[in-house]
Scaffold this active site. Structure first.
Site, PDB file in Angstrom:
ATOM      1  N   ASP A   1       0.974  -0.947   0.097  1.00  0.00           N
ATOM      2  CA  ASP A   1       0.175  -0.236   0.202  1.00  0.00           C
ATOM      3  C   ASP A   1       0.748   0.987   0.255  1.00  0.00           C
ATOM      4  O   ASP A   1       1.518   0.978   0.586  1.00  0.00           O
ATOM      5  CB  ASP A   1      -0.650   0.126   1.269  1.00  0.00           C
ATOM      6  CG  ASP A   1      -1.463   0.918   1.041  1.00  0.00           C
ATOM      7  OD1 ASP A   1      -2.270   1.299   0.497  1.00  0.00           O
ATOM      8  OD2 ASP A   1      -2.166   1.917   2.347  1.00  0.00           O
TER       9      ASP A   1
ATOM     10  N   GLU B   1       1.324  -0.457  -5.391  1.00  0.00           N
ATOM     11  CA  GLU B   1      -0.047  -0.138  -5.141  1.00  0.00           C
ATOM     12  C   GLU B   1       0.492   1.578  -5.929  1.00  0.00           C
ATOM     13  O   GLU B   1       0.744   2.684  -4.841  1.00  0.00           O
ATOM     14  CB  GLU B   1      -0.537   0.147  -4.386  1.00  0.00           C
ATOM     15  CG  GLU B   1      -2.198   1.514  -4.021  1.00  0.00           C
ATOM     16  CD  GLU B   1      -2.594   2.125  -3.387  1.00  0.00           C
ATOM     17  OE1 GLU B   1      -3.282   2.835  -3.555  1.00  0.00           O
ATOM     18  OE2 GLU B   1      -1.995   2.221  -2.559  1.00  0.00           O
TER      19      GLU B   1
HETATM   20  C1  GLC Z   1      -3.930   3.900  -0.382  1.00  0.00           C
HETATM   21  C2  GLC Z   1      -5.416   2.457  -0.208  1.00  0.00           C
HETATM   22  C3  GLC Z   1      -6.614   3.452   0.354  1.00  0.00           C
HETATM   23  C4  GLC Z   1      -5.980   4.523   1.631  1.00  0.00           C
HETATM   24  C5  GLC Z   1      -4.184   4.601   1.517  1.00  0.00           C
HETATM   25  C6  GLC Z   1      -4.346   5.088   2.816  1.00  0.00           C
HETATM   26  O1  GLC Z   1      -3.963   4.071  -1.261  1.00  0.00           O
HETATM   27  O2  GLC Z   1      -5.866   2.168  -1.494  1.00  0.00           O
HETATM   28  O3  GLC Z   1      -7.189   3.307  -0.066  1.00  0.00           O
HETATM   29  O4  GLC Z   1      -6.664   5.550   2.446  1.00  0.00           O
HETATM   30  O5  GLC Z   1      -3.889   3.623   0.611  1.00  0.00           O
HETATM   31  O6  GLC Z   1      -3.449   4.185   3.465  1.00  0.00           O
END
Ligand code: GLC
Length: 550
Positions: free
Chosen positions: A288, A330
């Site tokens: 993440d 991500e």
């Molecule tokens: C990522 C997740 C998102 C979240 C962010 C902070 O981007 O997909 O939903 O708000 O991380 O953890």
């Protein structure tokens, strides 16, 4: 230089590790582990050296990190060690054409872990072989950014079940040919995590786990160059805590405290949490918010070279301890930065936010020029790496299209993004979409879009409009199938947001819940509608036409 240094340190460290751990396992198994350690240690050493060698106690931390790795390998269940062997013989298993992804929230899709087990037949009927369960760990009550604020990586949200049940679920999914995917939320913890609580109680060792400043001097300097990610939530990226009179780095919400990876103890402890997840039976770990891991004054604090070193160091540990697991990145950043996270040494899998944004762009402008241009430039990945192609996920849709690409095609980036935002919020004549904005920045006019695939494709508008209903409904269904047709055939792992295969529409009831009403992403995170699913084989129903079209 590296070879020599790493060989010398390994020759010092190995006997110490053997003395500490080798009597706990059979000699043959231990030799297998040591073999992997020898293969990957030179790279790991180089990465950790670059990150932490300015510390006088570097070798102490290095030994500590290897001890954590070994402890976690010893704790790895036998069936997962067997899976490690299978995956090593077929290291590109995730490039198989069989891999079809789906994502859901456990509670919204099926109630709890037992509910997911009961719904495995639905998943296998749809052909799912990769299942991303959204954050399921212990989080603060109320607002917790949809579970992205973790209070413990070892305890799940009790409403879903227990950690043992999660592990059983992983096994049962695997027996049905489905790989479990979960998040490693490692940029931050919640302010209720044990480490944060200790920091709040004044423990200086735990305050070093986070980034804290006693006055505004450094925060002000950082904020000159750092973007606000959730400006609606709080301006800038720091939150003041009275209890300890400190400004704490909070990139996202004020209760999500960014970890301080300049502290090697944090790397070691997070490596242990990550390997704990591997030992539950996770096969793909979604990393993440990778872009934000490292901070440096005078920069945007996004995509810094050290963030890449950190991810590679985590990856090297996985290669040693749990090679059955792979990383998915991500990185929802500029398309040229997204691809920098993708390599066998870093993340072999990555979301493809460029394709997502370009698909929506194509539907709005009704031509494929920008789509073709963007994918010609950036669709090819290094050997052994794969895109995860999606139309929408639980987050917003950002217009992550390269300015340079737009300018090359004589499109004004600023005006074009504004057009897309207006189009998807139904403000352009002839627009079929029904989306909302997310984190609008009034100063710049920038905004991101939220909405389910069906609502953004026109299905919600068409069902409200009786006169031209049939034609509009037909077109909306065609758009949904067109977008999915592309992600299912373009190459890579297609990722379906469960519910989109039935044409699920926006759900505006989130505004009734105090912890959700400030976050419009909840409009597209509705409860899965099993009544719609009942109609899936009826080719005259809307859900049936979409489902059978899939
Ligand atoms: C990522 C997740 C998102 C979240 C962010 C902070 O981007 O997909 O939903 O708000 O991380 O953890």
């Amino acid at each position: 230089m590296w070879e020599k240094r790493s060989a010398t340190s390994l020759s010092r460290l190995l006997p110490r590790l053997s003395e500490r751990f080798s009597d706990r396992v059979e000699a043959e198994e231990w030799q297998g582990y040591v073999g992997r350690l020898k293969t990957h240690f030179p790279h790991l050493f180089q990465l950790l050296y670059k990150l932490y060698s300015d510390r006088y106690d570097f070798f102490y931390h290095l030994e500590n990190i290897l001890a954590i790795a070994t402890k976690m390998w010893l704790a790895r269940p036998d069936d997962l060690k067997a899976l490690d062997v299978i995956r090593q013989a077929d290291p590109r298993w995730y490039q198989s054409h069989r891999i079809v992804g789906a994502m859901c929230y456990v509670d919204l899709f099926a109630g709890d872990f037992q509910g997911i087990r009961d719904r495995i037949p639905y998943l296998t009927e749809l052909g799912i072989t990769y299942l991303h369960l959204m954050p399921l760990f212990k989080s603060p009550e109320g607002d917790n950014d949809g579970g992205y604020a973790i209070s413990s990586y070892r305890e799940v949200n009790p409403a879903l079940g227990s950690i043992e049940e999660l592990s059983l679920l992983a096994t049962e999914l695997r027996q049905h040919g489905i790989s479990l995917v979960i998040d490693f939320i490692f940029n931050h913890t919640s302010d209720e995590h044990e480490w944060a609580k200790r920091a709040l109680s004044g423990d200086p060792d735990y305050q070093e786990y986070y980034r804290m400043y006693p006055d505004r001097e450094q925060p002000d300097t950082f904020e000159k160059t750092v973007n606000s990610v959730f400006p609606d939530e709080h301006p800038g990226c720091f939150t003041y805590r009275n209890e300890i009179s400190q400004w704490i780095w909070t990139t996202f919400c004020n209760y999500q405290w960014d970890l301080n990876y300049e502290n090697p103890i944090v790397f070691g402890r997070m490596a242990e949490e990550m390997l704990f997840l591997a030992n539950i039976g996770v096969e793909v770990l979604r990393l993440d918010a990778v872009a934000f891991l490292w901070k440096k004054q005078g920069t945007s604090c996004e995509n810094l070279p050290e963030a890449h070193l950190l991810i590679q160091a985590f990856n090297a540990l996985v290669e040693i301890v749990a090679p059955a697991m792979v990383f998915k990145s991500e990185a929802i950043v500029h398309p040229d930065e997204v691809v920098r996270y993708v390599s066998k040494e870093e993340c072999p899998l990555s979301y493809n936010p460029q394709l997502m944004a370009l698909l929506w762009n194509t539907l709005a402008v009704k031509n494929t020029r920008l789509l073709r241009y963007g994918i010609e430039k950036r669709f090819t990945l290094p050997e052994g790496c794969t895109w995860v192609n999606y139309i929408r996920c639980h987050d917003d849709i950002g217009w992550g299209i390269s300015d340079d690409d737009m300018q090359d095609l004589e499109i004004d980036p600023y005006k074009h993004r504004q057009y897309l935002t207006k189009f998807y919020t139904g403000q352009i004549p002839g627009s079929f979409a029904k989306g909302l904005t997310f984190q609008e920045k009034p100063e710049t006019g920038e905004a991101r879009i939220v909405g389910t695939t069906a609502s953004l494709c026109g299905l919600e508008n068409s069902t409200n409009d009786n006169e031209s209903k049939n034609l509009d409904t037909d077109l909306a269904i065609k758009r949904i199938l067109l977008l999915h047709g592309i992600i299912l055939t373009i190459g890579g792992i297609p990722l379906i947001y469960l519910g989109d295969e039935l044409g699920t529409l926006n759900d505006y009831t989130y505004v009734d819940s105090p912890e959700k009403e400030g976050d419009s992403r909840w409009v597209h995170r509705s409860e899965f509608n099993w009544e719609l699913a009942e109609q899936r084989r009826d080719s005259s129903s809307i859900p049936g036409r979409i489902y059978l079209g899939f």
